[in-house]
Design a protein around this motif. Structure first.
Motif, PDB file in Angstrom:
ATOM      1  N   PHE A 287       0.841  -1.209   0.000  1.00  0.00           N
ATOM      2  CA  PHE A 287       0.000   0.000   0.000  1.00  0.00           C
ATOM      3  C   PHE A 287       0.871   1.252   0.000  1.00  0.00           C
ATOM      4  N   PRO A 288       0.569   2.214  -0.884  1.00  0.00           N
ATOM      5  CA  PRO A 288       1.361   3.450  -0.877  1.00  0.00           C
ATOM      6  C   PRO A 288       1.098   4.306   0.354  1.00  0.00           C
ATOM      7  N   ASN A 289      -0.060   4.079   1.007  1.00  0.00           N
ATOM      8  CA  ASN A 289      -0.419   4.894   2.176  1.00  0.00           C
ATOM      9  C   ASN A 289      -0.137   4.157   3.490  1.00  0.00           C
ATOM     10  N   VAL A 290       0.810   3.214   3.419  1.00  0.00           N
ATOM     11  CA  VAL A 290       1.233   2.490   4.631  1.00  0.00           C
ATOM     12  C   VAL A 290       2.735   2.670   4.799  1.00  0.00           C
ATOM     13  N   ILE A 291       3.138   3.000   6.016  1.00  0.00           N
ATOM     14  CA  ILE A 291       4.575   3.009   6.323  1.00  0.00           C
ATOM     15  C   ILE A 291       4.813   2.028   7.465  1.00  0.00           C
ATOM     16  N   VAL A 292       5.733   1.115   7.222  1.00  0.00           N
ATOM     17  CA  VAL A 292       6.135   0.182   8.269  1.00  0.00           C
ATOM     18  C   VAL A 292       7.592   0.487   8.601  1.00  0.00           C
ATOM     19  N   THR A 293       7.877   0.701   9.872  1.00  0.00           N
ATOM     20  CA  THR A 293       9.274   0.777  10.303  1.00  0.00           C
ATOM     21  C   THR A 293       9.510  -0.403  11.242  1.00  0.00           C
ATOM     22  N   GLY A 294      10.722  -0.874  11.305  1.00  0.00           N
ATOM     23  CA  GLY A 294      11.040  -2.137  11.983  1.00  0.00           C
ATOM     24  C   GLY A 294      11.353  -1.997  13.457  1.00  0.00           C
ATOM     25  N   HIS A 295      10.395  -1.551  14.223  1.00  0.00           N
ATOM     26  CA  HIS A 295      10.544  -1.353  15.672  1.00  0.00           C
ATOM     27  C   HIS A 295      11.772  -0.474  15.962  1.00  0.00           C
ATOM     28  N   GLN A 296      11.783   0.681  15.320  1.00  0.00           N
ATOM     29  CA  GLN A 296      12.933   1.573  15.470  1.00  0.00           C
ATOM     30  C   GLN A 296      12.597   2.847  16.250  1.00  0.00           C
ATOM     31  N   ALA A 297      11.354   2.929  16.755  1.00  0.00           N
ATOM     32  CA  ALA A 297      10.957   4.182  17.404  1.00  0.00           C
ATOM     33  C   ALA A 297      11.868   4.522  18.580  1.00  0.00           C
ATOM     34  N   PHE A 298      12.352   3.497  19.266  1.00  0.00           N
ATOM     35  CA  PHE A 298      13.202   3.739  20.449  1.00  0.00           C
ATOM     36  C   PHE A 298      14.636   4.095  20.051  1.00  0.00           C
ATOM     37  N   PHE A 299      14.975   3.967  18.766  1.00  0.00           N
ATOM     38  CA  PHE A 299      16.375   3.845  18.361  1.00  0.00           C
ATOM     39  C   PHE A 299      17.059   5.198  18.185  1.00  0.00           C
ATOM     40  N   THR A 300      17.374   5.834  19.316  1.00  0.00           N
ATOM     41  CA  THR A 300      18.197   7.039  19.285  1.00  0.00           C
ATOM     42  C   THR A 300      19.392   6.798  20.207  1.00  0.00           C
ATOM     43  N   SER A 301      20.443   7.557  19.991  1.00  0.00           N
ATOM     44  CA  SER A 301      21.639   7.376  20.829  1.00  0.00           C
ATOM     45  C   SER A 301      21.305   7.692  22.287  1.00  0.00           C
ATOM     46  N   ASP A 302      20.431   8.682  22.500  1.00  0.00           N
ATOM     47  CA  ASP A 302      20.052   9.040  23.876  1.00  0.00           C
ATOM     48  C   ASP A 302      19.362   7.860  24.556  1.00  0.00           C
ATOM     49  N   ALA A 303      18.453   7.217  23.818  1.00  0.00           N
ATOM     50  CA  ALA A 303      17.717   6.094  24.389  1.00  0.00           C
ATOM     51  C   ALA A 303      18.640   4.910  24.648  1.00  0.00           C
ATOM     52  N   LEU A 304      19.535   4.594  23.694  1.00  0.00           N
ATOM     53  CA  LEU A 304      20.412   3.431  23.877  1.00  0.00           C
ATOM     54  C   LEU A 304      21.344   3.629  25.074  1.00  0.00           C
ATOM     55  N   LYS A 305      21.818   4.860  25.244  1.00  0.00           N
ATOM     56  CA  LYS A 305      22.693   5.163  26.390  1.00  0.00           C
ATOM     57  C   LYS A 305      21.917   4.941  27.690  1.00  0.00           C
ATOM     58  N   CYS A 306      20.715   5.467  27.737  1.00  0.00           N
ATOM     59  CA  CYS A 306      19.890   5.357  28.943  1.00  0.00           C
ATOM     60  C   CYS A 306      19.500   3.902  29.212  1.00  0.00           C
ATOM     61  N   ILE A 307      19.182   3.157  28.147  1.00  0.00           N
ATOM     62  CA  ILE A 307      18.809   1.744  28.305  1.00  0.00           C
ATOM     63  C   ILE A 307      19.964   0.971  28.931  1.00  0.00           C
ATOM     64  N   ALA A 308      21.170   1.162  28.389  1.00  0.00           N
ATOM     65  CA  ALA A 308      22.340   0.415  28.889  1.00  0.00           C
ATOM     66  C   ALA A 308      22.630   0.813  30.334  1.00  0.00           C
ATOM     67  N   GLU A 309      22.616   2.100  30.614  1.00  0.00           N
ATOM     68  CA  GLU A 309      22.941   2.559  31.975  1.00  0.00           C
ATOM     69  C   GLU A 309      21.902   2.074  32.980  1.00  0.00           C
ATOM     70  N   THR A 310      20.620   2.172  32.617  1.00  0.00           N
ATOM     71  CA  THR A 310      19.560   1.769  33.563  1.00  0.00           C
ATOM     72  C   THR A 310      19.584   0.261  33.778  1.00  0.00           C
ATOM     73  N   THR A 311      19.786  -0.497  32.683  1.00  0.00           N
ATOM     74  CA  THR A 311      19.803  -1.960  32.813  1.00  0.00           C
ATOM     75  C   THR A 311      20.910  -2.392  33.766  1.00  0.00           C
ATOM     76  N   LEU A 312      22.107  -1.835  33.584  1.00  0.00           N
ATOM     77  CA  LEU A 312      23.224  -2.248  34.449  1.00  0.00           C
ATOM     78  C   LEU A 312      23.016  -1.753  35.882  1.00  0.00           C
ATOM     79  N   GLN A 313      22.409  -0.585  36.045  1.00  0.00           N
ATOM     80  CA  GLN A 313      22.119  -0.102  37.406  1.00  0.00           C
ATOM     81  C   GLN A 313      21.070  -0.996  38.070  1.00  0.00           C
TER      82      GLN A 313
END
Ligand code: NAI
Length: 333
Positions: A287-313
């Motif tokens: 469909f031209p009026n459909v956009i699928v992204t591959g579960h990337q909404a979380f995927f920013t450097s800020d989020a990855l840094k926070c995810i790693a730091e919080t998980t290890l804490q």
């Protein structure tokens, strides 16, 4: 403490290695997903770190417990993929990262809205082929359009704030209304009213028994014809075949999804050489009026840094015998 980290990509290794400079855990990165076939890799690891598409059901948790795992550290917010009752029964504690960057997910949500509305995905390819025609690219002003937000927690609240800036009229549906949203003018209404009045509907609720297939043929029929539906929450909140029928009839005018019920078979991997066997996903992609992204909404450097730091804490809090504010249990879930 030895920590087995599953479903890892080079970017996970990079952010976890940096965050571990403060902790010095013995981290082992495993590329495969955590499944009943790969669970043996976790033998003798006291802590196992899992991601969104690792399905921690009772049989898998039993194997982990037998092999000495005492802690599951989810590096995500959603925890619908863990059988918490089984974990509790087996004496396995479960921690998660409840908030890493609601902005990352909310901004991606708004990105999907803007892209679908102004057809930027089509304009991008068109212009690169030397085609500067505007035919088929007509959009609408977001100003004064009605946006319904289903789930106004941390992510939904940021979506509301951003869209408030666009001058949208905002409706909310949430069993626990958020005073911060109400204070910027989000009007809380019943779900049916939100469905009937919204030009754009964004799903920002967790996947629970109450929200599974919340969007189905019946609820879609209550929406405005030509509605824009955005899902950055969890795939199973939406009955995908029902959305395909509605896209065909025009009842849904635009669909933007970052998550898909059967995503675990494909997302985060490259299938560009193999093709897609999943006919539902393949149909969506036509469909031209459909956009699928591959579960990337979380995927920013800020989020990855926070995810790693919080998980290890989280792991540090539990391993030091203390309490961890990010621990899940059946009652709190
Ligand atoms: P949150 O817990 O802060 O907010 C969720 C809100 O949904 C709460 O206010 C809750 O009361 C509400 N809710 C619960 N049941 C509901 C129902 N039946 N109908 C309507 N609302 C309901 O969670 P947060 O951080 O805002 O995340 C929301 C979801 O977004 C997560 O559970 C996760 O599934 C998804 N997510 C997706 C990501 C992605 O990369 N696509 C990344 C992070 C989260």
């Amino acid at each position: 403490m030895r920590v087995a980290i599953f479903s890892t990509k080079p970017y996970d290794q990079q952010f976890f290695t940096t965050a571990n400079e403060r902790h010095s855990f013995e981290l082992t990165f495993f590329e495969p997903r955590l499944t009943i076939e790969t669970v043996g890799l976790a033998a003798d690891f006291e802590a196992v770190c899992a991601f969104v598409n690792d399905r921690l059901d009772a049989p898998l948790l039993e194997r982990l417990a037998r092999h000495g795992t005492r802690l599951i550290a989810l590096r995500c917010a959603g925890f619908n993929n863990v059988d918490l009752a089984a974990a509790e029964r087996l004496g396995i504690r479960v921690v998660r990262v409840p908030a890493y960057s609601p902005h990352a997910v909310a901004e991606h949500t708004v990105g999907l809205i803007l892209t679908l509305n102004r057809k930027l995905h089509r304009a991008y390819s068109r212009v690169r082929e030397g085609n500067f025609s505007l035919q088929g690219l007509l959009g609408f002003d977001l100003f004064e359009r009605t946006v319904g937000i289903v789930g106004t927690g941390q992510i939904g609240a940021v979506v509301a704030n951003i869209l408030h800036g666009f001058g949208c009229r905002l409706l909310g549906f949430d069993p626990f209304p958020n005073p911060a949203c109400a204070s910027i003018g989000v009007k809380y209404v019943a779900l049916d009213e939100l469905l009937a009045q919204s030009d754009i509907i964004t799903l920002n609720c967790p996947l629970t028994p109450a929200t599974r297939h919340l969007i189905n043929a019946e609820s879609i029929a209550k929406m405005k014809p030509g509605v824009m539906l955005i899902n950055t929450s969890r795939g199973a909140v939406v009955d995908t075949p029902a959305t395909i029928d509605a896209l065909k009839s025009g009842q849904i005018g635009y669909l933007g999804i970052d998550v898909y019920e059967e995503e675990s078979a494909y997302f985060f991997e490259d299938f560009s050489q193999d093709g897609i066997d999943d006919d539902v996903l393949a149909r969506l992609l036509t469909f031209p009026n459909v956009i699928v992204t591959g579960h990337q909404a979380f995927f920013t450097s800020d989020a990855l840094k926070c995810i790693a730091e919080t998980t290890l804490q989280n792991i540090a809090d539990i391993s030091s015998g203390g309490t961890c504010a990010n621990e899940l249990n059946v009652k709190r879930a």
